[in-house]
Design a protein around this motif. Structure first.
Motif, PDB file in Angstrom:
ATOM      1  N   ALA A  36     141.569 -30.227  59.853  1.00 38.42           N
ATOM      2  CA  ALA A  36     140.153 -30.840  60.040  1.00 38.42           C
ATOM      3  C   ALA A  36     139.617 -29.859  61.255  1.00 38.42           C
ATOM      4  O   ALA A  36     138.470 -29.253  61.228  1.00 38.42           O
ATOM      5  CB  ALA A  36     140.203 -31.909  60.482  1.00 38.42           C
ATOM      6  N   LEU A  37     140.548 -29.566  62.190  1.00 37.26           N
ATOM      7  CA  LEU A  37     139.988 -28.644  63.445  1.00 37.26           C
ATOM      8  C   LEU A  37     139.864 -27.285  62.703  1.00 37.26           C
ATOM      9  O   LEU A  37     138.955 -26.330  63.372  1.00 37.26           O
ATOM     10  CB  LEU A  37     141.277 -28.561  64.529  1.00 37.26           C
ATOM     11  N   ALA A  38     140.826 -26.673  62.075  1.00 33.58           N
ATOM     12  CA  ALA A  38     140.693 -25.268  61.237  1.00 33.58           C
ATOM     13  C   ALA A  38     139.586 -25.249  60.733  1.00 33.58           C
ATOM     14  O   ALA A  38     138.793 -24.179  60.850  1.00 33.58           O
ATOM     15  CB  ALA A  38     141.999 -25.164  60.322  1.00 33.58           C
ATOM     16  N   LEU A  39     139.045 -26.097  59.594  1.00 36.67           N
ATOM     17  CA  LEU A  39     138.053 -26.145  58.947  1.00 36.67           C
ATOM     18  C   LEU A  39     136.597 -26.019  59.679  1.00 36.67           C
ATOM     19  O   LEU A  39     135.589 -25.671  59.600  1.00 36.67           O
ATOM     20  CB  LEU A  39     137.827 -27.220  57.761  1.00 36.67           C
ATOM     21  N   ALA A  40     136.444 -26.931  60.808  1.00 35.48           N
ATOM     22  CA  ALA A  40     135.401 -27.020  61.750  1.00 35.48           C
ATOM     23  C   ALA A  40     135.385 -25.706  62.477  1.00 35.48           C
ATOM     24  O   ALA A  40     134.240 -25.434  62.699  1.00 35.48           O
ATOM     25  CB  ALA A  40     135.666 -28.152  62.598  1.00 35.48           C
ATOM     26  N   ALA A  41     136.445 -25.026  62.728  1.00 33.76           N
ATOM     27  CA  ALA A  41     136.170 -23.798  63.580  1.00 33.76           C
ATOM     28  C   ALA A  41     135.699 -22.934  62.745  1.00 33.76           C
ATOM     29  O   ALA A  41     134.965 -22.126  63.161  1.00 33.76           O
ATOM     30  CB  ALA A  41     137.566 -23.473  63.920  1.00 33.76           C
ATOM     31  N   THR A  42     136.331 -22.728  61.553  1.00 32.24           N
ATOM     32  CA  THR A  42     135.795 -21.474  60.668  1.00 32.24           C
ATOM     33  C   THR A  42     134.417 -21.673  60.170  1.00 32.24           C
ATOM     34  O   THR A  42     133.510 -20.639  60.167  1.00 32.24           O
ATOM     35  CB  THR A  42     136.631 -21.327  59.354  1.00 32.24           C
ATOM     36  N   ALA A  45     132.602 -20.508  63.327  1.00 28.41           N
ATOM     37  CA  ALA A  45     132.769 -19.078  63.103  1.00 28.41           C
ATOM     38  C   ALA A  45     131.418 -18.513  62.316  1.00 28.41           C
ATOM     39  O   ALA A  45     131.028 -17.484  62.816  1.00 28.41           O
ATOM     40  CB  ALA A  45     133.882 -18.591  62.943  1.00 28.41           C
ATOM     41  N   ARG A  46     131.359 -19.168  61.042  1.00 31.39           N
ATOM     42  CA  ARG A  46     130.236 -18.283  60.152  1.00 31.39           C
ATOM     43  C   ARG A  46     129.055 -18.477  60.755  1.00 31.39           C
ATOM     44  O   ARG A  46     128.276 -17.763  60.624  1.00 31.39           O
ATOM     45  CB  ARG A  46     130.499 -19.276  58.980  1.00 31.39           C
ATOM     46  N   SER A  47     128.750 -19.539  61.584  1.00 30.64           N
ATOM     47  CA  SER A  47     127.432 -19.853  62.338  1.00 30.64           C
ATOM     48  C   SER A  47     127.223 -19.208  63.387  1.00 30.64           C
ATOM     49  O   SER A  47     126.031 -18.863  63.750  1.00 30.64           O
ATOM     50  CB  SER A  47     127.004 -21.370  62.459  1.00 30.64           C
ATOM     51  N   GLY A  48     128.378 -18.532  63.856  1.00 30.27           N
ATOM     52  CA  GLY A  48     128.330 -17.418  65.263  1.00 30.27           C
ATOM     53  C   GLY A  48     128.174 -18.182  66.301  1.00 30.27           C
ATOM     54  O   GLY A  48     128.151 -17.558  67.495  1.00 30.27           O
ATOM     55  N   SER A  49     128.571 -19.290  66.254  1.00 32.48           N
ATOM     56  CA  SER A  49     128.675 -20.329  67.293  1.00 32.48           C
ATOM     57  C   SER A  49     130.119 -20.218  68.192  1.00 32.48           C
ATOM     58  O   SER A  49     130.371 -20.461  69.440  1.00 32.48           O
ATOM     59  CB  SER A  49     128.731 -21.934  67.170  1.00 32.48           C
ATOM     60  N   LEU A  50     131.193 -19.507  67.494  1.00 36.16           N
ATOM     61  CA  LEU A  50     132.616 -19.792  68.011  1.00 36.16           C
ATOM     62  C   LEU A  50     133.091 -18.238  67.584  1.00 36.16           C
ATOM     63  O   LEU A  50     133.018 -17.821  66.265  1.00 36.16           O
ATOM     64  CB  LEU A  50     133.418 -20.712  67.613  1.00 36.16           C
ATOM     65  N   ARG A  51     133.902 -17.714  68.077  1.00 32.46           N
ATOM     66  CA  ARG A  51     134.630 -16.533  67.921  1.00 32.46           C
ATOM     67  C   ARG A  51     136.349 -17.062  67.458  1.00 32.46           C
ATOM     68  O   ARG A  51     136.919 -17.676  68.180  1.00 32.46           O
ATOM     69  CB  ARG A  51     134.817 -15.489  68.814  1.00 32.46           C
ATOM     70  N   VAL A  52     136.712 -16.984  66.047  1.00 29.35           N
ATOM     71  CA  VAL A  52     138.022 -17.562  65.768  1.00 29.35           C
ATOM     72  C   VAL A  52     139.001 -16.493  65.432  1.00 29.35           C
ATOM     73  O   VAL A  52     138.473 -15.453  64.745  1.00 29.35           O
ATOM     74  CB  VAL A  52     137.623 -18.494  64.646  1.00 29.35           C
ATOM     75  N   HIS A  53     140.045 -16.658  65.850  1.00 28.94           N
ATOM     76  CA  HIS A  53     141.194 -15.771  65.905  1.00 28.94           C
ATOM     77  C   HIS A  53     142.353 -16.260  65.146  1.00 28.94           C
ATOM     78  O   HIS A  53     142.829 -17.188  65.728  1.00 28.94           O
ATOM     79  CB  HIS A  53     141.568 -15.215  67.196  1.00 28.94           C
ATOM     80  N   VAL A  54     142.835 -15.777  63.973  1.00 32.50           N
ATOM     81  CA  VAL A  54     143.725 -16.515  63.046  1.00 32.50           C
ATOM     82  C   VAL A  54     145.263 -15.690  63.308  1.00 32.50           C
ATOM     83  O   VAL A  54     145.344 -14.545  63.160  1.00 32.50           O
ATOM     84  CB  VAL A  54     143.477 -16.639  61.764  1.00 32.50           C
ATOM     85  N   ARG A  55     146.273 -16.486  63.748  1.00 28.52           N
ATOM     86  CA  ARG A  55     147.737 -15.983  63.975  1.00 28.52           C
ATOM     87  C   ARG A  55     148.519 -16.933  63.463  1.00 28.52           C
ATOM     88  O   ARG A  55     148.472 -18.247  63.663  1.00 28.52           O
ATOM     89  CB  ARG A  55     147.945 -15.827  65.449  1.00 28.52           C
ATOM     90  N   ILE A  56     149.367 -16.344  62.678  1.00 31.00           N
ATOM     91  CA  ILE A  56     150.257 -17.107  61.781  1.00 31.00           C
ATOM     92  C   ILE A  56     151.607 -17.616  62.804  1.00 31.00           C
ATOM     93  O   ILE A  56     152.207 -18.758  62.565  1.00 31.00           O
ATOM     94  CB  ILE A  56     151.160 -16.619  60.661  1.00 31.00           C
TER      95      ILE A  56
END
Length: 585
Positions: A36-42, A45-56
């Motif tokens: 739920a947090l991941a999908l909200a973050a992405t 990010a698409r709207s330009g409100s947040l910069r999201v950086h993915v690391r495994i």
């Protein structure tokens, strides 16, 4: 809001609130419980409100967030799933606590009824970070009766006001969720405005976020970008001019240390990792001068910024009972090596004349200890001499200079000279940082180092986070990370970067001496047999860095001479680079 998944509603609510209070960066490690947090973050990010950086790798994610927060001064969030994923954030949390870096640890979790009963991927996450966080909240489960009854009138009223200010209609107002209010609390605690720990000192905090199924649903997630809370002005402690004083700048001191030195007319002892190693009152060769009775032995007061860690001489000075130590607060623990240090939030200098005699003695001694590592100028007379023997000698000397192998002093000097104010320089906790501290002169460039606990953990990831933050929105500059081979190998997983995210302009410069030569200069070298020293401390390896770089898609160069090194450092960067410099043990 969806109504189909309380977890998704709560996640959207929390992230929107963080963004409304100034959070711009979030590092995400994939996992089911945190979906739920991941999908909200992405979505944000698409709207330009947040910069999201993915690391495994969660450990790399934690240190990437640490680097982002180091550079911006704003809290950076890191999101992970439950279980060992949360435990992998502990090293970054410890460093953030001791360095005073604002870090938001958002760990997804199973609901309380699955803790302690042998459920899959469930452990006791509440309190996992112990005393290293300024705030810990084990949140309510979204959708539960307890969560619904826990929404206060204050939160609901504030939401109505926020929605009205945003120009939203009544039908579009976000309804309070189980996690309402946590975002604002988290940002304020991370900045040191509330929570446990020293007031005014930033640090990490932990929001443990349990959810039940359904773990996510499609949602329309929006946020209004806001600013960080503004701290209240602090009244400085005014320092008298009487005592013989030095200003000491440790890690993360910043330019405030140089400014106080200039205002007070006091010698500035600035570590290479301080960000204050510049100015006309900078002391060169400070270790030796602190050992001299005529200078170091006569110090009556030391004003400390940041966290000094690179020399025993400074630690010895700050432990002396006859020296008044005034420490400007930074990091989760107050500096108090002599048992009578005064911790303050800010300092100023009373008006009056500086002690020119005291300052002059230090400056005279400092001048004689400056180290010049620049290559000697070509022998122009010899090169153009009519005497063939003299001309040949000059040519040989020039070729010897060009071919001279790089040692640690030359490596540190070359990186220092290549770095400018629009760049960033990151030092690993390797032998190289101590060499740099001993020989490099003054230069006003932004410097970072994880000296809170001075571990080798996460150096590459931290550097990548700093690069991403400093180069956001098209800003110029290169981030250079100078470290040893073991520190590099310890964090090799950080080299894995997503192909769909902007690549940072970063040079990881590895001084490769085949193992941990820092131990050759420590006490253990005198007490251990050579075979034991090698096996248990030096830990020799035969890793081929070129092949490692190729596996992760990084450009690799191996240089052995000063001319080749200078060219590698200053050439245009097309992608992340590893510059390997072989060094003798």
């Amino acid at each position: 809001m969806t109504g189909a998944s309380p977890a998704s509603d709560a996640a959207a609510d929390l992230l929107a609130e963080l963004i409304a209070h100034g959070v711009r960066d979030l590092v995400l490690s994939p996992g089911s419980r945190s979906q739920a947090l991941a999908l909200a973050a992405t979505a944000l990010a698409r709207s330009g409100s947040l910069r999201v950086h993915v690391r495994i790798d969660e450990r790399a994610a934690g240190f990437t967030a640490l680097g982002l927060a180091r550079e911006t001064g704003a809290p950076a969030a890191v999101v992970c799933t439950s279980g060992t994923a949360a435990g992998n954030l502990l090293p970054a949390a410890m460093e953030a606590f001791h360095s005073g870096v604002p870090l938001l640890l958002l760990t997804a979790d199973r609901p309380p009824e699955l803790r302690g009963v042998g459920a899959n991927q469930a452990t006791m996450q509440p309190g996992i970070f112990g005393s290293f966080v300024r705030l810990h909240v084990d949140a309510e489960v979204p959708g539960s009766a307890a969560a619904s009854s826990g929404i206060t009138d204050e939160v609901a009223a504030r939401r109505s006001v926020e929605g009205a200010h945003a120009g939203e209609g009544t039908d579009d107002l976000r309804s309070p969720t189980a996690w309402s209010g946590l975002g604002e609390r988290a940002v304020r605690a991370a900045l040191g405005l509330e929570g446990q720990g020293l007031p005014g000192v930033a640090g990490p905090l932990h929001l443990n976020l349990p959810t039940r199924e359904p773990l996510s649903a499609a949602a329309d997630v929006t946020a209004t970008v806001g600013e960080l809370p503004t701290p209240e002005a602090v009244e400085p402690v005014v320092l008298s001019r009487g005592p013989r004083t030095v200003v000491i700048a440790g890690a993360d001191a910043g330019p405030d240390a140089e400014e106080l030195s200039h205002e007070g007319g006091w010698p500035l002892i600035a570590e290479i990792v301080s960000g204050a190693r510049f100015g006309r009152l900078l002391v060169h060769g400070y270790r030796e001068l602190l050992r001299e009775a005529a200078l170091g032995g006569r110090i009556e007061r030391a004003v400390v910024f940041g966290h000094p860690t690179l020399s025993r001489e400074v630690a010895g000075l700050l432990a002396r009972p006859d020296v008044e130590v005034i420490a400007v607060r930074r990091g989760g623990e107050a500096l108090n090596l002599n048992g009578r240090t005064h911790a303050v939030a800010a300092v100023a200098v009373e008006t009056g004349a500086a002690d020119r005699v005291w300052l002059g003695e230090w400056m005279l001694a400092s001048q004689s200890r400056m180290v010049d590592l620049s290559a000697p100028a070509p022998d122009q007379k010899g090169l153009y001499s009519d005497d063939s023997a003299e001309r040949l000698d000059a040519v040989r000397a020039e070729l010897d200079a060009v071919r001279k192998r790089v040692d640690r002093r030359i490596l540190a000097d070359a990186v220092w000279r290549a770095t400018w104010p629009h760049d960033r320089l990151v030092f690993g906790s390797s032998r190289l940082v101590r060499v740099a501290d001993e020989v490099l002169g003054g230069k006003k460039v932004p410097v970072h180092a994880n000296r809170g606990l001075a571990g080798i953990d996460g150096t590459v990831a931290t550097g990548i986070g700093i690069a991403l933050a400093s180069q956001a929105d098209g800003a110029p500059g290169v981030t250079r990370v100078l470290l040893g081979d073991l520190a590099f190998l310890h964090d090799v997983g950080a080299l894995l970067l997503p192909g769909d995210e902007p690549a940072p302009r970063i040079q990881v410069i590895v001084g490769n001496d085949g193992g941990g030569t820092i131990f050759d200069g420590l006490e253990v070298a005198a007490s251990a047999a050579q075979t034991d020293l090698d096996r248990a401390f030096y830990t020799p390896h035969g890793v081929q860095l070129a092949e490692l770089a190729a596996a992760y898609g990084w450009e690799h160069q191996r240089v052995t001479t000063r001319s080749a090194l200078d060219q590698a450092l200053t050439s245009a960067i097309t992608g992340p680079q590893i510059i390997e410099v072989p060094l003798e043990r």
